[in-house]
Enzyme design. Structure first.
Site, mmCIF file in Angstrom:
data_model
loop_
_atom_site.group_PDB
_atom_site.id
_atom_site.type_symbol
_atom_site.label_atom_id
_atom_site.label_comp_id
_atom_site.label_asym_id
_atom_site.label_seq_id
_atom_site.Cartn_x
_atom_site.Cartn_y
_atom_site.Cartn_z
ATOM 1 N N VAL A 19 -1.985 -7.188 -0.455
ATOM 2 C CA VAL A 19 -2.500 -6.424 0.682
ATOM 3 C C VAL A 19 -3.140 -5.113 0.212
ATOM 4 O O VAL A 19 -4.238 -4.752 0.644
ATOM 5 C CB VAL A 19 -1.371 -6.155 1.712
ATOM 6 C CG1 VAL A 19 -1.827 -5.202 2.799
ATOM 7 C CG2 VAL A 19 -0.896 -7.470 2.321
ATOM 8 N N GLY A 20 -2.465 -4.416 -0.705
ATOM 9 C CA GLY A 20 -3.004 -3.162 -1.218
ATOM 10 C C GLY A 20 -4.347 -3.381 -1.909
ATOM 11 O O GLY A 20 -5.280 -2.585 -1.760
ATOM 12 N N ASP A 40 1.323 1.999 -8.033
ATOM 13 C CA ASP A 40 2.242 0.854 -7.952
ATOM 14 C C ASP A 40 3.343 1.056 -8.983
ATOM 15 O O ASP A 40 3.129 1.713 -10.013
ATOM 16 C CB ASP A 40 1.492 -0.458 -8.222
ATOM 17 C CG ASP A 40 2.249 -1.655 -7.684
ATOM 18 O OD1 ASP A 40 1.828 -2.226 -6.668
ATOM 19 O OD2 ASP A 40 3.298 -2.021 -8.277
ATOM 20 N N HIS A 167 4.935 -5.632 16.259
ATOM 21 C CA HIS A 167 4.172 -6.608 15.469
ATOM 22 C C HIS A 167 5.099 -7.756 15.071
ATOM 23 O O HIS A 167 6.203 -7.520 14.579
ATOM 24 C CB HIS A 167 3.627 -5.893 14.222
ATOM 25 C CG HIS A 167 3.043 -6.790 13.197
ATOM 26 N ND1 HIS A 167 1.908 -7.529 13.399
ATOM 27 C CD2 HIS A 167 3.443 -7.072 11.936
ATOM 28 C CE1 HIS A 167 1.622 -8.222 12.316
ATOM 29 N NE2 HIS A 167 2.548 -7.961 11.409
HETATM 30 N N1 LIG Z 1 0.994 -5.311 9.010
HETATM 31 C C1 LIG Z 1 0.389 -6.490 8.727
HETATM 32 O O1 LIG Z 1 -0.347 -7.023 9.550
HETATM 33 C C2 LIG Z 1 0.633 -7.131 7.381
HETATM 34 C C3 LIG Z 1 -0.085 -8.263 6.991
HETATM 35 C C4 LIG Z 1 0.191 -8.814 5.736
HETATM 36 C C5 LIG Z 1 1.185 -8.242 4.935
HETATM 37 N N2 LIG Z 1 1.844 -7.143 5.376
HETATM 38 C C6 LIG Z 1 2.911 -6.502 4.582
HETATM 39 O O2 LIG Z 1 2.355 -5.764 3.512
HETATM 40 C C7 LIG Z 1 3.347 -5.640 2.491
HETATM 41 C C8 LIG Z 1 2.749 -5.996 1.155
HETATM 42 O O3 LIG Z 1 2.420 -7.366 1.124
HETATM 43 P P1 LIG Z 1 1.817 -8.006 -0.217
HETATM 44 O O4 LIG Z 1 1.512 -9.434 0.087
HETATM 45 O O5 LIG Z 1 0.761 -7.125 -0.760
HETATM 46 O O6 LIG Z 1 3.098 -7.908 -1.191
HETATM 47 P P2 LIG Z 1 3.105 -7.950 -2.787
HETATM 48 O O7 LIG Z 1 4.485 -8.332 -3.184
HETATM 49 O O8 LIG Z 1 1.937 -8.720 -3.285
HETATM 50 O O9 LIG Z 1 2.847 -6.401 -3.208
HETATM 51 C C9 LIG Z 1 3.774 -5.390 -3.036
HETATM 52 C C10 LIG Z 1 3.521 -4.369 -4.147
HETATM 53 O O10 LIG Z 1 4.303 -3.207 -3.868
HETATM 54 C C11 LIG Z 1 4.707 -2.674 -5.136
HETATM 55 N N3 LIG Z 1 5.816 -1.742 -4.934
HETATM 56 C C12 LIG Z 1 7.105 -1.999 -4.567
HETATM 57 N N4 LIG Z 1 7.804 -0.851 -4.472
HETATM 58 C C13 LIG Z 1 6.952 0.157 -4.774
HETATM 59 C C14 LIG Z 1 7.080 1.568 -4.843
HETATM 60 N N5 LIG Z 1 8.238 2.191 -4.584
HETATM 61 N N6 LIG Z 1 5.995 2.297 -5.195
HETATM 62 C C15 LIG Z 1 4.822 1.710 -5.476
HETATM 63 N N7 LIG Z 1 4.629 0.362 -5.413
HETATM 64 C C16 LIG Z 1 5.675 -0.402 -5.074
HETATM 65 C C17 LIG Z 1 5.069 -3.909 -5.958
HETATM 66 O O11 LIG Z 1 5.067 -3.624 -7.340
HETATM 67 C C18 LIG Z 1 3.933 -4.864 -5.535
HETATM 68 O O12 LIG Z 1 2.821 -4.748 -6.413
HETATM 69 C C19 LIG Z 1 4.505 -6.560 2.913
HETATM 70 O O13 LIG Z 1 5.523 -5.771 3.499
HETATM 71 C C20 LIG Z 1 3.877 -7.471 3.954
HETATM 72 O O14 LIG Z 1 4.820 -7.953 4.885
HETATM 73 C C21 LIG Z 1 1.573 -6.567 6.553
#
Ligand SMILES: NC(=O)c1ccc[n+]([C@@H]2O[C@H](COP(=O)([O-])OP(=O)(O)OC[C@H]3O[C@@H](n4cnc5c(N)ncnc54)[C@H](O)[C@@H]3O)[C@@H](O)[C@H]2O)c1
Length: 298
Positions: A19-20, A40, A167
């Site tokens: 997502v990031g 990250d 949500h």
């Molecule tokens: N709101 C929405 O509509 C929506 C939609 C899709 C996903 N999401 C949410 O977005 C979030 C991320 O999803 P994703 O698929 O990218 O997950 P992902 O596991 O691919 O990425 C998460 C990243 O966060 C990093 N991380 C963890 N703790 C950290 C910290 N303290 N500091 C810095 N980085 C840190 C990890 O190293 C990892 O790279 C999830 O919570 C998911 O549920 C939200």
């Protein structure tokens, strides 16, 4: 990075997983920031490895928008409650790490459970409620509006229809407030209005199942994050269904708001009907119970 907007507008993305990365890509394409700080825990994923700590220390106090997409995957044997605590502790550590904020910094929480995490980000940050946002139901609203547009063959831009509340599974499509060209649905479609609603609700359920089966869908949320950032950087004052503090309910969830450089510039009160209001009350009750549990066990 070139900027079409204000000088030196800094955006930080914390958590550069799927997502990031998608959010960063959309923000770069739209030239929304003069600097994008990528943070990250995973050293391979984050910004300039050399002198990383100095970079973060020097720049964090100058960041205009902090986007929190950091999350964690379930570990084997972990319960839902343990997982929720872990996610809250991630948000806590990020907020503490990014302090001190500029007085006008906007926090945008994207990580799930977004309503719960936005509440804790607000509590921990010390920022005004209008500056702590969650992506909430913005993307869900776009999806449901597109489905309706396909069904009635009218451009999405001519439809005002919002998904509000929490949500996820309990979010509410606010049909009672839907308008087409400024007119209530029932006026435009008469008796057929409820058929359109049913067909769209059905489409939304199918879409949600598809997304769940497919797994993560980062591109949509990445574009939604970029759109929210754009409303802020350019002070667009457009109405967006996003998550923010609802003082009369004592927690954060999505309602439409006028979004500008200062965050939530104006809250839009929706006249939900009694069924929609009951559904909202029920989901808010559950959210507040979780907040209370977490707060007692801190
Ligand atoms: N709101 C929405 O509509 C929506 C939609 C899709 C996903 N999401 C949410 O977005 C979030 C991320 O999803 P994703 O698929 O990218 O997950 P992902 O596991 O691919 O990425 C998460 C990243 O966060 C990093 N991380 C963890 N703790 C950290 C910290 N303290 N500091 C810095 N980085 C840190 C990890 O190293 C990892 O790279 C999830 O919570 C998911 O549920 C939200």
């Amino acid at each position: 990075m070139a900027s079409k907007t204000t000088p030196a507008f800094r955006i930080a993305i914390i958590g550069v997983g799927q997502v990031g990365t998608a959010a960063a890509y959309s923000i770069i394409l739209a030239s929304l920031a003069t600097e994008l700080l990528i943070v990250d825990l995973d050293r391979e994923l984050r910004d300039t490895e050399q002198q990383y700590e100095q970079l973060l220390t020097r720049k964090r106090a100058k960041v205009n928008i902090v986007v929190i997409t950091a999350g964690s995957k379930y570990n084997r044997g972990e319960t839902a409650v343990q997982h929720t605590y872990k996610k809250i502790s991630i948000v806590r550590s990020i907020v503490e790490e990014m302090k001190p904020f500029r007085s006008d910094t906007i926090l945008l929480v994207v990580a799930n459970p977004v309503d719960l995490l936005t509440f804790f980000a607000y509590e921990l940050s010390g920022l005004p409620a209008s500056q702590v946002l969650g992506s909430g139901t913005f993307l869900d609203s776009l999806r449901v509006r597109n489905l309706l547009a396909q069904k009635i063959k009218i451009a999405p831009a001519s439809i005002d229809l919002y998904t509000v509340g929490l949500h996820g599974d309990s979010q509410i499509v606010a049909w009672s407030d839907a308008t087409i060209g400024g007119m209530p649905m029932s006026k435009v479609f008469g008796a057929n209005a409820s058929e359109c609603e049913d067909a769209t609700n059905e489409g939304m359920k199918r879409l949600e199942t598809m997304i769940r089966v497919k797994g993560s869908t980062p591109l949509g949320i990445g574009a939604a994050v970029s759109s929210i950032c754009s409303s802020i950087t350019s002070d667009q004052r457009n109405i967006r269904p996003i998550c923010y503090m609802q003082p009369e309910w004592g927690c954060c969830f999505s309602m439409p708001a006028v979004l500008g450089r200062a965050g939530v510039v104006k809250k839009i009160d929706m006249a939900l009907d009694s069924t929609e209001k009951m559904a909202l009350e029920q989901s808010v009750k559950e959210l507040k119970a979780t907040i209370e549990n977490v707060s007692q066990n801190q």
